[in-house]
Scaffold this active site. Structure first.
Site, PDB file in Angstrom:
ATOM      1  N   ASP A  21       0.818  -1.218   0.000  1.00  0.00           N
ATOM      2  CA  ASP A  21       0.000   0.000   0.000  1.00  0.00           C
ATOM      3  C   ASP A  21       0.848   1.262   0.000  1.00  0.00           C
ATOM      4  OD1 ASP A  21      -2.031  -1.802   0.114  1.00  0.00           O
ATOM      5  OD2 ASP A  21      -3.063  -0.880   1.822  1.00  0.00           O
ATOM      6  N   ARG A 103       1.222   6.880  16.857  1.00  0.00           N
ATOM      7  CA  ARG A 103       1.071   7.834  15.744  1.00  0.00           C
ATOM      8  C   ARG A 103       1.778   9.160  15.973  1.00  0.00           C
ATOM      9  NH1 ARG A 103       0.728   3.784  12.762  1.00  0.00           N
ATOM     10  NH2 ARG A 103      -1.340   2.881  12.442  1.00  0.00           N
ATOM     11  N   ASP A 132      -6.413   7.156  12.487  1.00  0.00           N
ATOM     12  CA  ASP A 132      -4.972   7.373  12.336  1.00  0.00           C
ATOM     13  C   ASP A 132      -4.652   8.597  11.484  1.00  0.00           C
ATOM     14  OD1 ASP A 132      -4.114   5.377  14.013  1.00  0.00           O
ATOM     15  OD2 ASP A 132      -4.229   3.843  12.459  1.00  0.00           O
ATOM     16  N   SER A 186      -7.300  -6.064   8.488  1.00  0.00           N
ATOM     17  CA  SER A 186      -6.090  -5.241   8.422  1.00  0.00           C
ATOM     18  C   SER A 186      -5.445  -5.188   9.788  1.00  0.00           C
ATOM     19  CB  SER A 186      -6.435  -3.839   7.942  1.00  0.00           C
ATOM     20  OG  SER A 186      -7.067  -3.123   8.980  1.00  0.00           O
TER      21      SER A 186
END
Lengths: 413, 413, 413, 413
Positions: A21, A103, A132, A186
């Site tokens: 990705d 993050r 996110d 995911s």
């Protein structure tokens, strides 16, 4: 005045995992923005080699000087995970914020690199429906107010797995065999946790299939004998396991092993995202779950009631701030100051029994203990506590309630 | 104006268990205050027969019309336990308030009986160092502002087990053989929990000996196969197990059985008492532990984020009020109004896996679910959620952080 | 699933003031969306005739059955202003939320009319930088989740006063002479307040020019003699002035007169908007300022401390919710339940002295007063309060502090 | 373990004002405890000479080395008043805590002197019904856990003014003529405020008689022309008036003069005491009232919304802690850490208009201002704020409300 840059960016720093990705994003950025791409790949303990990410970046035409790879594990645990655990933070009562807390660190590094290489933009691979994106971007904007943030998932017109694969093929991006089809769920992972969501997990009425778990064995498969461990703390942070001093990241890794082996830290949760919808996720936080229990236990003997209750009271807000991406906000820093102020004497040892998914406190001791056996003994001795004081204490606490009762009586209620 | 009665009481209602201690109190009241004693014995699910309490009261000279015995189990669960569980209440993060929540009900009954029989005083067997004296007395004062409260443990000069036994022998109070010596720990029990504290539990560094547990088998002894159950909820309260509708008390009893058999609900805790010191206790809350997990799970799909977070935020304060004995206070009632307001649609089913001390949510469903699969799907369809909205959402959330960042830059920080 | 309507709307309900801006919007909606426009004009006490709005709507081609005009003054004060004042709500310490509280009512009416006439969209004249757009739209979405909201100021390309005037001229929209130029500030008004912002007010270092005020005379111009008034309350709401029972709107109007004449309720404020920036506004809330002081005063003798402090504690959040536009949210409703629960006995009379901008409490009395002269008398009588109780009360409150002190000493700190 | 000292004290430090009451206490201590008495007299700006206190102590037989007199004005304002004002602290919405904030400082000095002279006890003249006894004693116990506190008003049997006077006469304590009769009210004063309560103030329905006020002229008597002043701030504390740098105490004294002359800072209040009853007091806080308004104003342009709202949220609790006497508690210190963390850039100038009891902000400016004129301009330029972002912002904020609305619709509600 903050100028809005238009979207003609010259150089962009991309949070690059080396996976399909973000490789597609890398290429898409080059094509769409016709700009120089700088990649940043971090080791946060997600359990993947970083070498291939470098190779792939080179393959996709990134100049060597534009490839940044960094081992952030110690910084991550020391400056993000541990401060958060001082707060006993749990979002919506149970979620230990494993994704949320990583993050801001990645975002901060993106900006640091952007400043170093003179980039005007940053980019990430978070989707347009999740939390996110918010966490990355609030961090980026806070630290570099004039940065341009490119969020490809919100911008491009690649609308399905097929289109993504087609784009990859068209641009000679290598595709691992198992990445051709739609992933059944995911995953996000770092030293604190692994989370899974999507597809097979989307019906909250259905039990999480066992193959989704990657960080823990199931409680049923865990040993039939309990494991006993001791964790030492100093100023609120864990410093040793079974008497062995360990660095923050090494300690958390060790706790992860212990947790994994005892089936600890699985969580099946429907949570409320900041962007407004509910989502169902599965979290594995083996070491973090142990640490959270241990931290509360050491606080239980070293922290004063007033301090402990104040911490409990502000905790949901603190956790929400981290969940929502406001790590680099004044209010999170203010709450952190409050929390850290309380941790000076949060030190000592906690003994735990780990057994088939459970973490049980079985002992705590501290040179700073506020637990005073003399005070709680039932028989009264020559100690500070005078039973008769309790009468006055209750009487004055009752006074306003009696006055209310008197009013009721007067009113015939 | 609230008049202070002097201590010449005429009639006192005693919370009487039928055990040695409250029998001694009974006699001591007769002697010391030369007053009529009325006994009140309640079945709150503590697991003891009430018949012997009546016999013993008669033996000690209480008139039949002055002996009150009541089965409060349904009222206890319906009007105290369930409202509290709507709040997900946990004191200091973990304690489910099993003792705390029973005291206001007993206190209320004492006062109701006092009003009925024209008593001017109430009495209880709680010691002068604990929380229970506060809970009983705040309740009594709130509901009958002019009541006299007699707390023998704070008043008499019986300073040791030996003196108590001597007093009992002197006054022909029957003494069970196992009550002659000092008990190794003291126990409180009701349908929600059993708690133990004192003596052998006083060193918080030492693991709780297995013989202290009475309500649960140990996780190690629990079955090697998980037990799956389903709990149904309506307006925030549990109403059925595995599809079978049950009254509040019957349901909690059933959950207790399930919890006991799976080693669920043990808690070893150092807590902060309202009267100012730390104490170490051991709690067993088998059914309550299951219920607490299930309630959060049904809320996770039926409660809006704003409502859920507000509940989380006020919970520590709500729990503290109950712990401290302020059930009958305006602020507890105000918080209850807030909580109850949120529970209208907290209904549906939660599926749980019980295994060796653990309670794991494996599914939840509801006709009122706010979880919308369409909203969280990764691929975008013809749904309400537009990825591009996220950009604006983040930009405006970031605006103040960017302004702060700009200031820092300007100042060269 | 919430379907996203595309923007081909058929019928839109517009919040229409009859002024130039909303007339331009009306026309712009007809042109841009080629849809039927329904106008809604409300009397919220802004002090303008509604007749001209009807005439102008007709002139602009709105069908008579599509023109809705309603006097909302009583509903506004009774169901919005009064419930908010029960909370002593003030945003950022001082702002009495005069604009904020009107928006949900207007938004609700827009949706009610939309349901009645089968409209699929609503529209308003709030700009893209302010809070009002948020308040209107959150209300609309909450009450009609599938509604389309058209916010012309965010959509059109009219970028200056000149362009607006040109558009108006082009479409035969009458333009009052004083509307040709840029207004030196913009105003919002209703029965609770008038607010002004923009242009001449934009420099927060500059004093607000006197001509900006419309609802109050200046303190300097107010009478040299104080005015004394009495306000009566029942269940937390004002019901009478100087003994004369008045309906909610009439009462507030009367207080506005009293406030105006005494120069009361001016506020010059820099506040934080929900959309992320600071703005400077000037507020005039003459009657509301009086009411706020009076409400706290009646609470001071009728509300228990626990209730009062809980209210104070949640107030900032309650005020923020209203400011941010979340009137129709579960959390605001939960907080309202908490607040309303406290107001049962908030009744009695407050005497006030109004003088040159100041509101001074000079007396309060109530049949439900919790103030007990016997309790506070210095000399001790035959009352509930025993001085010696204070010793025990202090001792137990100090116990944890002493334990902390002991630890410090032990550590040599 | 904290040992309970018995009451055979050897040396006691008394908070001694030099007035009749504490002189009686001094003598009573000598007689009752047969102990050495050390006097401590502090100048906190109460407006009395300290010389006479020394003379009187000598007269009553106190050894010169046992007489401590200290000017605490700067310490009081710098370390107590200013930190508290950083929080915008107000108890029950309005009371600026003038008495409360002085007690911990006096208590701390008593303990410091006790440590220095080897005293084992401290004593004070606060009555048994008030808050001050709690504030003194919590401070004393926190700083010297084994101290004996002697509170004569709770111990002796002097039950009326007559008995006090008789005791004084019997022991040759000089009695000022105006002290023979009962005072019509009692006063506490320091640099921050003067408070009066009791007797003539006890009926809360009656206006405070004008002769009770000592620190302010009445608004009616204040000048007919407003006074304009400028206050400068650095890191949250006031540092200059009209450009003239002043030390903390000098600055507050200057503000007191300004407040006094303009009739500012009178407050007639019914408040809730910590000991459980309501009391009616009158407060004069001329300089503090000005300072409180100015501090909020400088924060309004320099403090971020997140920081400001967090401060507002915790303020009631912070104020309650100070009111209740918990200045030296971990939770007050934690909240202070949070507050102080926010004040780094709270700097700049505030312009105020003082007029007949009112304090009106008319301007604020700062080199650290977060107010950005470009952001709030109505016309859109090349700035950070894009109107279209607001649409996304609102949409995502509305998402959960729409989901709730959808549920309601589905249920036909």
């Amino acid at each position: 005045m903050i100028k809005m840059t238009n979207k003609s960016v010259k150089k962009v720093v991309l949070a690059y995992s080396g996976g399909l990705d973000t490789s597609i994003i890398l290429k898409w950025l080059q094509i769409t923005y016709n700009c120089e791409v700088v990649t940043f790949t971090a080791d946060l303990g997600q359990g993947e080699e970083l070498g291939p990410a470098r190779d792939k970046a080179l393959l996709l035409g990134i100049k060597p000087e534009n490839i940044f790879i960094e081992d952030l594990r110690e910084e991550f645990v020391r400056d993000y995970v541990f401060p958060m655990f001082r707060a006993n933070a749990a979002y919506e009562g149970v979620y230990l914020l494993g994704t949320s807390i990583a993050r801001p660190l990645i975002g901060k590094k993106l900006i640091e690199i952007a400043e170093k290489v003179g980039a005007d933009a940053v980019s990430h691979g978070a989707t347009g429906k999740g939390n996110d994106q918010v966490r990355f971007e609030l961090t980026a904007y806070a630290l570099k107010p004039d940065v341009v943030v490119i969020a490809p998932w919100r911008e491009w017109d690649l609308r399905s797995r097929e289109q993504l694969i087609a784009f990859a093929e068209q641009h000679q991006i290598p595709i691992a065999k198992d990445k051709r089809g739609e992933a059944p769920f995911s995953v996000d992972a770092n030293l604190l946790h692994a989370s899974s969501e999507g597809k097979v997990l989307e019906d909250p009425a259905q039990e999480v299939p066992d193959y989704v778990y990657s960080r823990t064995i199931s409680p049923e498969d865990a040993p039939d004998k309990p494991t006993y461990i001791t964790i030492d703390f100093e100023t609120g942070d864990a410093t040793a396991i079974d008497g062995v001093k360990l660095s923050p990241a090494t300690l958390l890794a060790k706790l992860n092993d212990l947790g994994r082996d005892n089936g600890i830290g699985r969580l099946d949760l429907v949570e409320n995202r900041f962007v407004g919808m509910k989502s169902r996720g599965m979290y594995e936080t083996p070491g973090g779950t142990i640490l959270a229990v241990a931290h509360r236990a050491i606080e239980s003997i070293t922290l004063d009631r007033g301090a402990a209750h104040l911490k409990d009271q502000i905790m949901p807000q603190y956790a929400e701030l981290i969940y929502n991406g406001f790590w680099f906000s004044p209010e999170r820093e203010m709450l952190q100051a409050l929390i850290d102020k309380s941790q000076e004497f949060v030190a000592g040892s906690v003994r735990l029994k780990l057994y088939k998914g459970g973490v049980h406190v079985v002992g705590r001791s501290s040179p700073y203990s506020l637990y005073d056996q003399d005070l709680v003994t039932f028989e009264e001795g020559a100690v500070a506590y005078d039973h008769r004081d309790a009468a006055g204490f209750i009487k004055l606490n009752a006074l306003r309630l009696r006055t209310l009762g008197q009013r009721k009586k007067k009113l015939g209620l």
